[in-house]
Design a protein around this motif. Structure first.
Motif, PDB file in Angstrom:
ATOM      1  N   SER A 100       0.756  -1.290  -0.040  1.00  0.00           N
ATOM      2  CA  SER A 100      -0.341  -0.058   0.193  1.00  0.00           C
ATOM      3  C   SER A 100       0.887   1.263  -0.114  1.00  0.00           C
ATOM      4  O   SER A 100       2.187   1.225   0.249  1.00  0.00           O
ATOM      5  CB  SER A 100      -0.962  -0.148   1.403  1.00  0.00           C
ATOM      6  OG  SER A 100      -0.074   0.375   2.437  1.00  0.00           O
ATOM      7  N   ALA A 101       0.198   2.410  -0.334  1.00  0.00           N
ATOM      8  CA  ALA A 101       1.020   3.775  -0.278  1.00  0.00           C
ATOM      9  C   ALA A 101       1.646   4.062   1.117  1.00  0.00           C
ATOM     10  O   ALA A 101       2.700   4.429   1.072  1.00  0.00           O
ATOM     11  CB  ALA A 101      -0.013   4.894  -0.666  1.00  0.00           C
ATOM     12  N   GLU A 102       0.924   3.482   2.245  1.00  0.00           N
ATOM     13  CA  GLU A 102       1.462   3.912   3.492  1.00  0.00           C
ATOM     14  C   GLU A 102       2.575   2.889   3.877  1.00  0.00           C
ATOM     15  O   GLU A 102       3.433   3.253   4.426  1.00  0.00           O
ATOM     16  CB  GLU A 102       0.334   3.608   4.436  1.00  0.00           C
ATOM     17  CG  GLU A 102       0.548   3.935   5.882  1.00  0.00           C
ATOM     18  CD  GLU A 102      -0.631   3.427   7.041  1.00  0.00           C
ATOM     19  OE1 GLU A 102      -0.065   3.262   8.230  1.00  0.00           O
ATOM     20  OE2 GLU A 102      -1.781   3.522   6.580  1.00  0.00           O
ATOM     21  N   ALA A 108      10.496   2.939   3.006  1.00  0.00           N
ATOM     22  CA  ALA A 108      11.436   4.013   2.696  1.00  0.00           C
ATOM     23  C   ALA A 108      12.025   4.542   4.126  1.00  0.00           C
ATOM     24  O   ALA A 108      13.152   4.641   4.166  1.00  0.00           O
ATOM     25  CB  ALA A 108      10.864   4.970   1.826  1.00  0.00           C
ATOM     26  N   GLU A 109      11.154   4.952   4.871  1.00  0.00           N
ATOM     27  CA  GLU A 109      11.765   5.550   6.124  1.00  0.00           C
ATOM     28  C   GLU A 109      12.487   4.717   6.932  1.00  0.00           C
ATOM     29  O   GLU A 109      13.555   4.730   7.601  1.00  0.00           O
ATOM     30  CB  GLU A 109      10.423   6.045   7.152  1.00  0.00           C
ATOM     31  CG  GLU A 109       9.776   7.172   6.440  1.00  0.00           C
ATOM     32  CD  GLU A 109       8.535   7.359   7.280  1.00  0.00           C
ATOM     33  OE1 GLU A 109       8.119   6.746   8.089  1.00  0.00           O
ATOM     34  OE2 GLU A 109       7.921   8.405   6.670  1.00  0.00           O
ATOM     35  N   LYS A 149      11.086   6.918  -5.329  1.00  0.00           N
ATOM     36  CA  LYS A 149      10.570   8.269  -5.201  1.00  0.00           C
ATOM     37  C   LYS A 149      10.667   8.692  -3.629  1.00  0.00           C
ATOM     38  O   LYS A 149      11.512   9.619  -3.067  1.00  0.00           O
ATOM     39  CB  LYS A 149       9.707   8.715  -5.968  1.00  0.00           C
ATOM     40  CG  LYS A 149       9.642   8.646  -7.364  1.00  0.00           C
ATOM     41  CD  LYS A 149       8.480   9.066  -8.049  1.00  0.00           C
ATOM     42  CE  LYS A 149       8.480   8.929  -9.700  1.00  0.00           C
ATOM     43  NZ  LYS A 149       7.161   9.339 -10.396  1.00  0.00           N
ATOM     44  N   ALA A 150       9.811   7.767  -2.752  1.00  0.00           N
ATOM     45  CA  ALA A 150       9.733   7.894  -1.660  1.00  0.00           C
ATOM     46  C   ALA A 150      11.176   8.031  -0.663  1.00  0.00           C
ATOM     47  O   ALA A 150      11.517   8.611   0.073  1.00  0.00           O
ATOM     48  CB  ALA A 150       8.967   6.831  -0.884  1.00  0.00           C
ATOM     49  N   GLU A 158      21.059  10.564  -3.224  1.00  0.00           N
ATOM     50  CA  GLU A 158      20.724  10.511  -4.607  1.00  0.00           C
ATOM     51  C   GLU A 158      20.345   8.881  -4.593  1.00  0.00           C
ATOM     52  O   GLU A 158      21.138   8.109  -4.139  1.00  0.00           O
ATOM     53  CB  GLU A 158      22.114  10.501  -5.501  1.00  0.00           C
ATOM     54  CG  GLU A 158      21.976   9.966  -6.874  1.00  0.00           C
ATOM     55  CD  GLU A 158      23.303  10.021  -7.692  1.00  0.00           C
ATOM     56  OE1 GLU A 158      23.194   9.544  -8.792  1.00  0.00           O
ATOM     57  OE2 GLU A 158      24.486  10.211  -7.136  1.00  0.00           O
ATOM     58  N   ILE A 159      19.392   8.217  -5.160  1.00  0.00           N
ATOM     59  CA  ILE A 159      18.829   7.035  -5.126  1.00  0.00           C
ATOM     60  C   ILE A 159      19.423   6.549  -6.373  1.00  0.00           C
ATOM     61  O   ILE A 159      18.839   7.033  -7.627  1.00  0.00           O
ATOM     62  CB  ILE A 159      17.363   7.052  -4.960  1.00  0.00           C
ATOM     63  CG1 ILE A 159      17.082   7.554  -3.492  1.00  0.00           C
ATOM     64  CG2 ILE A 159      17.092   5.586  -5.026  1.00  0.00           C
ATOM     65  CD1 ILE A 159      17.970   7.136  -2.358  1.00  0.00           C
ATOM     66  N   THR A 160      20.036   5.321  -6.439  1.00  0.00           N
ATOM     67  CA  THR A 160      20.194   4.736  -7.851  1.00  0.00           C
ATOM     68  C   THR A 160      19.673   3.242  -7.708  1.00  0.00           C
ATOM     69  O   THR A 160      19.453   2.841  -6.696  1.00  0.00           O
ATOM     70  CB  THR A 160      21.815   4.491  -8.073  1.00  0.00           C
ATOM     71  OG1 THR A 160      22.356   4.115  -6.988  1.00  0.00           O
ATOM     72  CG2 THR A 160      22.373   6.040  -8.153  1.00  0.00           C
TER      73      THR A 160
END
Length: 325
Positions: A100-102, A108-109, A149-150, A158-160
């Motif tokens: 889910s989006a949540e 990510a966090e 993106k999150a 920088e995310i690769t």
């Protein structure tokens, strides 16, 4: 006559320029759970011409419906390097199924915080990049891209991400990740657990077919990951296969083994070999990567990618000894 001489020199210059192998800066992936360097690994790393070491911090999987960090790194006192550490995290594709989006925000966090915690705990000199390794598919692409993106938003880094061969060939289905740089994984061209006469780590012809349109890939900042690892594939009486990591042809020199071919033997006596109990009649096939294979891949990619650095997988004394980087 002068014109002929000039033309000859010009053609000679072109021939030399085209045949010369471009000098690519290089470094390594570090993919062990415990950060530890022996002398051979330290020497190889010191010689590497890129000031980074791509270091796996942990994996992420979904266990009983919950996100779990798996095999989080620990650090030995011997792990000292002047290289900046690029935290790298492997995420299983199943982690992203039905997310889910949540949950994307939570993931990510959590990943960002655990990277920070380990970098501070072990006094690692990290740079401004986080690399994510995931074999995403058409079914998980949208949520994976949202996650990338999150992570960028929450970390400010920088995310690769890594890019597998099928994700290049099938880019319409798997999509283009929302990053500015990708790492092209030039290995795992087939499964080692399938019966095949091909080298499953790297078959150059398969790689070339998958990357035949690499020059059309929309992301132009591409680094190249090349394999230097090896393994043994054990086949039992029923034709079932299992892997033994880091085996080489030298390991097959045993009086209890009968040589079948240049890289395959048959076990002639029951016993423990390489940490596994193997029965008489089992076969062991070693897959290694030669300098010729690597040079072939590099020459091919030079026609597809304007300039690229090389990251060798992986930094291990078993794989770096006797290598010419």
């Amino acid at each position: 006559m002068k014109h002929l001489k000039f033309l000859f020199l010009f053609l000679l210059f072109l021939t030399v320029s085209c045949s010369r192998k471009e000098n690519h800066p290089y470094t390594f992936y570090y993919w062990k759970t415990k950060l530890k360097l022996d002398n051979a690994e330290r020497k190889a790393l010191d010689k590497a011409t890129i000031p980074y070491l791509y270091t796996r911090f942990f994996d992420v999987d979904k266990v009983n419906g919950k996100f779990q960090p798996v095999a989080v790194i620990t650090k030995d006192q011997s792990f000292q390097t002047d290289k900046q550490i690029v935290p790298t995290v492997f995420i299983t594709n199943q982690t992203l199924l039905g997310i889910s989006a949540e949950e994307i925000r939570f993931l990510a966090e959590s990943i960002h915080l655990l990277i920070q915690k380990k970098a501070e705990e072990y006094h690692l000199n990290t740079n401004n990049e986080i690399q994510i390794d995931c074999d995403w598919t058409a079914g998980t692409r949208n949520d994976y891209f949202k996650f990338l993106k999150a992570l960028k938003k929450v970390s400010g880094k920088e995310i690769t991400c890594t890019l597998r061969l099928h994700q290049v060939k099938d880019k319409k289905q798997t999509g283009i990740p929302p990053v500015e740089k990708v790492y092209l994984m030039c290995y795992s061209t087939s499964s080692p657990l399938e019966k095949s006469d091909k080298n499953s780590i790297l078959d150059v012809n398969i790689l070339k077919s998958y990357l035949s349109k690499m020059e059309d890939y929309p992301i132009k900042n591409v680094e190249v990951a090349l394999p230097i690892y090896s393994w043994g594939i054990v086949t039992n009486h029923l034709g079932k296969h299992k892997l033994i990591n880091a085996l080489s042809k030298r390991d097959l020199e045993n009086s209890n083994f009968k040589k079948i071919s240049d890289h395959e033997v048959e076990v002639m006596k029951d016993g423990f070999y390489f940490g596994s109990y193997l029965n008489k009649g089992f076969k062991i096939k070693v897959e290694e990567i030669s300098e010729e294979q690597l040079n072939d891949v590099i020459a091919f990619l030079q026609k597809k990618i304007p300039h690229f650095n090389i990251i060798y997988y992986q930094l291990d004394s078993k794989f770096v000894l006797d290598r010419k980087f």
